[in-house]
Design an enzyme around this catalytic site. Sequence first.
Site, mmCIF file in Angstrom:
data_model
loop_
_atom_site.group_PDB
_atom_site.id
_atom_site.type_symbol
_atom_site.label_atom_id
_atom_site.label_comp_id
_atom_site.label_asym_id
_atom_site.label_seq_id
_atom_site.Cartn_x
_atom_site.Cartn_y
_atom_site.Cartn_z
ATOM 1 N N ASP A 1 -6.905 8.006 -4.887
ATOM 2 C CA ASP A 1 -6.254 6.832 -5.458
ATOM 3 C C ASP A 1 -6.523 6.760 -6.965
ATOM 4 O O ASP A 1 -7.074 7.693 -7.555
ATOM 5 C CB ASP A 1 -6.699 5.562 -4.738
ATOM 6 C CG ASP A 1 -8.166 5.202 -4.984
ATOM 7 O OD1 ASP A 1 -8.820 5.860 -5.823
ATOM 8 O OD2 ASP A 1 -8.640 4.253 -4.329
ATOM 9 N N GLU B 1 0.818 -1.211 0.000
ATOM 10 C CA GLU B 1 0.000 0.000 0.000
ATOM 11 C C GLU B 1 0.855 1.265 0.000
ATOM 12 O O GLU B 1 0.496 2.266 -0.615
ATOM 13 C CB GLU B 1 -0.925 0.001 1.227
ATOM 14 C CG GLU B 1 -1.964 -1.111 1.243
ATOM 15 C CD GLU B 1 -3.102 -0.865 0.270
ATOM 16 O OE1 GLU B 1 -3.283 0.290 -0.158
ATOM 17 O OE2 GLU B 1 -3.798 -1.847 -0.057
#
Length: 211
Positions: free
Chosen positions: A22, A13
Amino acid sequence: MTDRGLVTLARHEGIVPGPYRDSTGTWTFGIGHTAAAGPPDPALMPRGMPDDLDAGIREVFRIFRTDLARYEADVRRAVTVPLASHEFDALVSFHYNTGGIAKAALTRHLNAGDRVAAADAFLNWRKPASIIPRREAERDLFRHGRYPSGTIPVWSVDRTGRVDFSRPIRRLTENRALALLRPAKPEPSSNAPTGWVARLVAFFSTLIRRD
């Protein structure tokens, strides 16, 4: 998850100690935290980098610990067969990224006892293309217990939610990440006897009771 699994997930991540968008445009914070995992809602958090980076990173790991409990529970609920620790780590990593453990073909194959098909089905979830190396790593972890290694990058983000992936501003070692993941233990009371003193107190207490 095992310690190695936790570090692997954090490495996949990366760490962004401020709200960012994102690849799908979803507001995200820290180690892949979104509003879907529960509070706080990254869209409502102060934008940009924290004034105190160390405190910001500690907050990232506090939220990560909370999120993990939910995703681990989801995997335990969806999978009905016994799992090796590395298989569980791979499945939590997959679910943390996709949210798809309950409906994924890999779960159906796994519950039917076909681990080969389950491993292959990790790559059914391959969009965007940039996620394919992660799916391959999760598949290899599930199949072979192969954990990647290395530091965990910390990336900067501006007030518009754009992450600068050109160069990490910090890299955390595995030991540092694990220390942040484990809640701090309370300090022992300074008035409590320890070591040989405690044994001596216990000995005389026994003598007094006998008298």
